[in-house]
Write a protein that holds these residues in place. Structure first.
Motif, PDB file in Angstrom:
ATOM      1  N   GLU B   3       0.842  -1.193   0.000  1.00  0.00           N
ATOM      2  CA  GLU B   3       0.000   0.000   0.000  1.00  0.00           C
ATOM      3  C   GLU B   3       0.876   1.242   0.000  1.00  0.00           C
ATOM      4  O   GLU B   3       1.940   1.238   0.614  1.00  0.00           O
ATOM      5  N   PRO B   4       0.458   2.321  -0.647  1.00  0.00           N
ATOM      6  CA  PRO B   4       1.238   3.562  -0.545  1.00  0.00           C
ATOM      7  C   PRO B   4       1.211   4.086   0.891  1.00  0.00           C
ATOM      8  O   PRO B   4       0.213   3.902   1.586  1.00  0.00           O
ATOM      9  N   ILE B   5       2.306   4.723   1.298  1.00  0.00           N
ATOM     10  CA  ILE B   5       2.329   5.277   2.662  1.00  0.00           C
ATOM     11  C   ILE B   5       1.678   6.658   2.679  1.00  0.00           C
ATOM     12  O   ILE B   5       1.064   7.063   3.660  1.00  0.00           O
ATOM     13  N   GLU B  27       0.964   9.327  -5.212  1.00  0.00           N
ATOM     14  CA  GLU B  27       1.164   8.252  -4.236  1.00  0.00           C
ATOM     15  C   GLU B  27       2.646   8.105  -3.957  1.00  0.00           C
ATOM     16  O   GLU B  27       3.466   8.219  -4.859  1.00  0.00           O
ATOM     17  N   VAL B  28       2.968   7.877  -2.701  1.00  0.00           N
ATOM     18  CA  VAL B  28       4.362   7.636  -2.334  1.00  0.00           C
ATOM     19  C   VAL B  28       4.414   6.297  -1.612  1.00  0.00           C
ATOM     20  O   VAL B  28       3.617   6.046  -0.700  1.00  0.00           O
ATOM     21  N   MET B  29       5.338   5.432  -2.058  1.00  0.00           N
ATOM     22  CA  MET B  29       5.437   4.095  -1.474  1.00  0.00           C
ATOM     23  C   MET B  29       6.355   4.119  -0.252  1.00  0.00           C
ATOM     24  O   MET B  29       7.236   4.974  -0.153  1.00  0.00           O
ATOM     25  N   PRO B  30       6.198   3.173   0.665  1.00  0.00           N
ATOM     26  CA  PRO B  30       7.111   3.119   1.815  1.00  0.00           C
ATOM     27  C   PRO B  30       8.554   3.032   1.334  1.00  0.00           C
ATOM     28  O   PRO B  30       8.853   2.243   0.434  1.00  0.00           O
ATOM     29  N   GLY B  31       9.414   3.807   1.890  1.00  0.00           N
ATOM     30  CA  GLY B  31      10.828   3.779   1.527  1.00  0.00           C
ATOM     31  C   GLY B  31      11.162   4.494   0.239  1.00  0.00           C
ATOM     32  O   GLY B  31      12.330   4.612  -0.120  1.00  0.00           O
ATOM     33  N   GLU B  32      10.157   4.980  -0.474  1.00  0.00           N
ATOM     34  CA  GLU B  32      10.436   5.637  -1.751  1.00  0.00           C
ATOM     35  C   GLU B  32      11.050   7.022  -1.552  1.00  0.00           C
ATOM     36  O   GLU B  32      10.730   7.729  -0.605  1.00  0.00           O
ATOM     37  N   LYS B  33      11.978   7.373  -2.457  1.00  0.00           N
ATOM     38  CA  LYS B  33      12.573   8.714  -2.417  1.00  0.00           C
ATOM     39  C   LYS B  33      12.024   9.495  -3.612  1.00  0.00           C
ATOM     40  O   LYS B  33      12.290   9.146  -4.757  1.00  0.00           O
ATOM     41  N   LEU B  34      11.285  10.544  -3.299  1.00  0.00           N
ATOM     42  CA  LEU B  34      10.596  11.291  -4.340  1.00  0.00           C
ATOM     43  C   LEU B  34      11.056  12.743  -4.324  1.00  0.00           C
ATOM     44  O   LEU B  34      11.109  13.362  -3.272  1.00  0.00           O
ATOM     45  N   SER B  35      11.424  13.269  -5.489  1.00  0.00           N
ATOM     46  CA  SER B  35      11.785  14.677  -5.555  1.00  0.00           C
ATOM     47  C   SER B  35      10.716  15.454  -6.299  1.00  0.00           C
ATOM     48  O   SER B  35      10.216  15.001  -7.332  1.00  0.00           O
ATOM     49  N   LEU B  36      10.366  16.624  -5.754  1.00  0.00           N
ATOM     50  CA  LEU B  36       9.435  17.521  -6.432  1.00  0.00           C
ATOM     51  C   LEU B  36      10.250  18.657  -7.032  1.00  0.00           C
ATOM     52  O   LEU B  36      10.967  19.349  -6.313  1.00  0.00           O
ATOM     53  N   ILE B  37      10.154  18.810  -8.347  1.00  0.00           N
ATOM     54  CA  ILE B  37      10.845  19.942  -8.964  1.00  0.00           C
ATOM     55  C   ILE B  37       9.831  20.806  -9.701  1.00  0.00           C
ATOM     56  O   ILE B  37       8.699  20.382  -9.936  1.00  0.00           O
ATOM     57  N   ALA B 203      10.533   6.741   3.841  1.00  0.00           N
ATOM     58  CA  ALA B 203      10.151   7.426   2.604  1.00  0.00           C
ATOM     59  C   ALA B 203      10.595   8.877   2.725  1.00  0.00           C
ATOM     60  O   ALA B 203      10.616   9.428   3.825  1.00  0.00           O
ATOM     61  N   MET B 204      11.003   9.469   1.604  1.00  0.00           N
ATOM     62  CA  MET B 204      11.447  10.854   1.642  1.00  0.00           C
ATOM     63  C   MET B 204      10.814  11.634   0.502  1.00  0.00           C
ATOM     64  O   MET B 204      10.755  11.148  -0.627  1.00  0.00           O
ATOM     65  N   ILE B 205      10.325  12.821   0.807  1.00  0.00           N
ATOM     66  CA  ILE B 205       9.846  13.710  -0.245  1.00  0.00           C
ATOM     67  C   ILE B 205      10.696  14.965  -0.186  1.00  0.00           C
ATOM     68  O   ILE B 205      10.751  15.638   0.848  1.00  0.00           O
ATOM     69  N   LEU B 206      11.403  15.249  -1.278  1.00  0.00           N
ATOM     70  CA  LEU B 206      12.310  16.384  -1.284  1.00  0.00           C
ATOM     71  C   LEU B 206      11.846  17.441  -2.267  1.00  0.00           C
ATOM     72  O   LEU B 206      11.611  17.134  -3.438  1.00  0.00           O
ATOM     73  N   VAL B 207      11.689  18.651  -1.768  1.00  0.00           N
ATOM     74  CA  VAL B 207      11.486  19.784  -2.665  1.00  0.00           C
ATOM     75  C   VAL B 207      12.859  20.390  -2.876  1.00  0.00           C
ATOM     76  O   VAL B 207      13.529  20.754  -1.908  1.00  0.00           O
ATOM     77  N   THR B 208      13.318  20.433  -4.107  1.00  0.00           N
ATOM     78  CA  THR B 208      14.702  20.851  -4.311  1.00  0.00           C
ATOM     79  C   THR B 208      14.912  21.539  -5.650  1.00  0.00           C
ATOM     80  O   THR B 208      14.125  21.370  -6.583  1.00  0.00           O
TER      81      THR B 208
END
Lengths: 239, 261, 206
Positions: B3-5, B27-37, B203-208
């Protein structure tokens, strides 16, 4: 109405001194009582103004401005002379604490507000991100930063309060001023007793204001020092 | 199927009359590293601030581990959440801010132990143990008795990372974590974030705005423009082979400005 | 309220007199505290500390019994000396707060010291003083109520008089009196806001 003016007389000075000196303690005690009341009641205003309902904010702000822009002397008289009409009878000292306390609580509340607003929004956000409860945010994060910078300003109001307390002589609180005027009326010698009163006020408020100034400087220095040492830190990491 | 976290469903956000997010599905999965640009003002920061409960979505649902964040279910109906509910769900999220937001009246150590003791309710000894471990990880254990103002920007941000890690969140948010730093200290902070990303648990969501860095650490990159997610995929695909003209010109402009600096 | 209005002329006269002389005292003492002569600075400091350090009401009685002035002047002198002392700190602070670069620029333009003060420093300093001056105007209005204690027939005095023959109306009378002071303060609040707007323009930043 004015009584006869006599020239300066040292004997009168020594004669008037004991009763005025004795009344000094009442003046000082009343100052602290009014101040304590103002400190506590200031919290009430500050809290009321933070209720997120616009009309309440407007109403509270209006009442505060009304109290602040009208003479404390009249407020004292209203409490002491007017309230008995609706069955609330207060002693002159209680009336003075209530009147001066409420009047200055509106100023104290502004100081609290400026302290709270000086804490940046980021501090609130960091506290939220770390999941502090609302109570913990106030006690652990916001107030420890909001209070220290405003301590000198709060101290100033203690001195201001001290100089406003003789207003209470108008409703019969027998502080230094009333004792001096009573002595004057009895002996038709006003200059000496009033000079003693002025001397006492100067004796106490001038050193206190010097103390506050030093406190202010110390606070500013502490702040600058922190900024200065952060520059040093930068140099260390850059090298 | 895991399931997505974190799951955003048709999330809109208005500031006054201005619609900054126009229906976000993510959707962001457990442990997923997501960058928002995306260009500044495109709404990247607002997306993660809503997850941290710093902004309330105007409409739509955000779920954390299948549980609505801003709403709670009462008799099968979604009603706005109260502070108690927010407090519960918020515990799974941590955040690193652009301007660090360390508590200036606390030492570095206290910054890292105050929340664990007061919020998680663990003992002071255990909190200190955890804090020292995390401060060692960011290389600042020797500074733990200093105050934030005595540290450089880069050091402060490393402490802020340690402070967030001590809370052991399941999702960590980075809001332009290096934008407010002097150029010479950006590297040390990116290095730390890279290390944390490698450990892989959170899981990490990075605005960068650091494109090279985003390529390195992300499993997926999302391009946001004018409040809409317009393109997403693995880093090589999004950065190496952009489909839309908007993304192309954004990346070009970006390369130009970063080389001219 | 109409009965109280009888004292209105005294209240307003004392306010205007105190304001005019108060600002005058403030400027004189403010400049004197920046004098290049140590003796002038010291004398000014003693004056300022004396009037700030003792209470206005004590000063009022003292002047009343010591100086043979008409009663209305007793009120005006006491209030203007007291508030003048406070406001002199504002004058001094504002002049000092004009950035040093402004003086340097006017030296570079070869202005005389007097021209520097008149053309460059004061126009900026006065802008900084204005909002505080407005606030003190309201404080002085409040202070005018004290003159009732030395028998001047201002609105507070009229209220006391009215109450002494209507013993059960105290609350109403004094509440109306507060409302009256508030109404008098309203235009002063307006003036203060206006002064704040003016002062936000045209001051050099550091």
């Amino acid at each position: 109405m004015r009584d006869i003016i006599n020239l300066w007389d040292w004997d009168t000075l020594f004669d008037a001194f004991p009763s005025i000196f004795a009344a000094m303690w009442l003046t000082i005690g009343l100052t602290f009582a009014c101040y304590a009341f103002a400190l506590v009641f200031g919290i009430v205003w500050t809290v009321l103004r933070r209720i997120p309902i616009r009309p309440i904010y407007w109403l509270v702000t209006f009442i505060m401005n009304f109290i602040r822009t009208t003479p404390p002397l009249v407020q004292l008289i209203l409490i002491y002379v007017g309230l008995p009409d609706v069955g609330i009878i207060l002693g002159s000292i209680t009336a003075a604490i209530l009147g001066l306390g409420i009047h200055f609580s509106t100023y104290i509340s502004e100081i609290y507000r400026s302290g709270i607003e000086s804490v940046s929004k980021g501090q609130w956000e960091a506290a939220t991100a770390l999941n502090y409860t609302k109570f913990q945010k106030w006690t652990k994060i916001i107030l420890p930063q909001a209070i220290p910078p405003v301590i000198p300003m709060l101290g100033n109001y203690l001195i201001i309060m001290f100089k406003e307390v003789p207003l209470a002589s108008a409703i019969g609180v027998s502080g230094m001023l009333l004792m001096a005027n009573i002595y004057g009326a009895k002996h038709l010698e006003y200059i000496e007793p009033l000079t003693i009163v002025a001397f006492f006020f100067l004796l106490m408020s001038y050193p206190s204001s010097l103390l506050i100034k030093r406190l202010e400087k110390k606070m500013n220095r502490r702040f600058e020092k922190k900024v200065g040492s952060s520059d040093n830190g930068k140099e260390v990491t850059a090298s | 199927m895991t399931e997505p976290i974190v799951k955003y469903t048709d999330v809109h956000k208005y500031f006054g009359d201005l619609e900054v997010l126009k229906g976000i599905d993510l959707e962001v999965m457990p442990g997923e590293k997501l960058s928002l640009i995306g260009p500044s003002g495109s709404g990247k920061t607002t997306i993660i601030r809503m997850l941290m409960t710093l902004e309330q979505p105007t409409s739509g649902v955000i779920e954390v581990e299948g549980e609505p964040l801003w709403h709670k279910e009462v008799n099968g109906q979604l009603v706005p959440a109260d502070e108690k509910h927010l407090h519960k769900v918020r515990g799974k999220i941590g955040m690193v801010f652009q301007h660090f937001n360390l508590f200036p009246h606390m030492t570095i150590l206290k910054n890292c132990t105050s929340a664990p003791v007061n919020v998680l309710g663990i003992s002071k000894e255990e909190a200190k143990e955890r804090a020292v471990e995390m401060l060692e990880k960011v290389g600042l254990a020797d500074k733990m008795d200093n105050y934030p103002a005595q540290l450089s920007g880069g050091q402060q941000q490393r402490v802020a990372i340690a402070r967030a890690l001590v809370m052991q969140p399941k999702v960590m948010l980075f809001d332009e974590a290096t934008s407010a730093l002097d150029p010479e200290t950006v590297g040390e902070v990116l290095e730390i974030i890279r290390d944390i990303a490698k450990e892989g648990k959170m899981a990490m969501i990075l605005v960068t705005h650091e494109m090279e860095f985003a390529r390195d650490v992300s499993d997926r990159i999302v391009f946001l423009e004018d409040g809409v997610l317009t393109e997403q995929g693995p880093p090589e695909e999004v950065l190496g082979n952009p489909k839309s003209e908007r993304l192309k010109s954004f990346l070009e402009r970006f390369i130009q400005t970063s080389t001219s600096n | 309220m109409f009965i109280l209005a009888k004292g209105l002329d005294i209240t307003i006269k004392v306010l205007i007199g105190s304001a005019v002389f108060g600002y005058l005292v403030a400027f004189v003492a403010g400049f004197a505290s920046l004098s290049r002569y140590g003796i002038i600075r010291k004398v000014t400091a003693v004056f300022v500390e004396f009037f700030r350090g003792t209470s206005l009401i004590v000063q009022l009685f003292w002047i009343y019994f010591v100086l043979p002035l008409p009663d209305i002047w007793t009120g005006i002198v006491a209030i203007s000396l007291n508030y003048g002392a406070y406001m002199s700190e504002i004058v001094r602070g504002a002049i000092v707060a004009v950035p040093k670069g402004q003086t340097e620029a006017s030296v570079a333009l070869n202005m005389t010291p007097f021209q520097r003060m008149r053309l460059v420093i004061l126009p900026q300093a006065v802008r900084m003083m204005l909002p505080e001056f407005g606030n003190y105007l309201i404080q002085m209005l409040k202070a005018t109520s004290l003159v009732s204690l030395i028998g001047l027939a201002d609105i507070t005095f009229q209220a006391e008089l009215h109450r002494s023959v209507n013993l059960n109306l105290g609350l109403q009378i004094f509440f109306l009196l507060l409302v009256m002071y508030f109404l008098l303060a309203l235009p002063l609040i307006g003036v203060t806001r206006w002064l704040e707007r003016i002062s936000s323009k045209g001051v050099a930043s550091r």
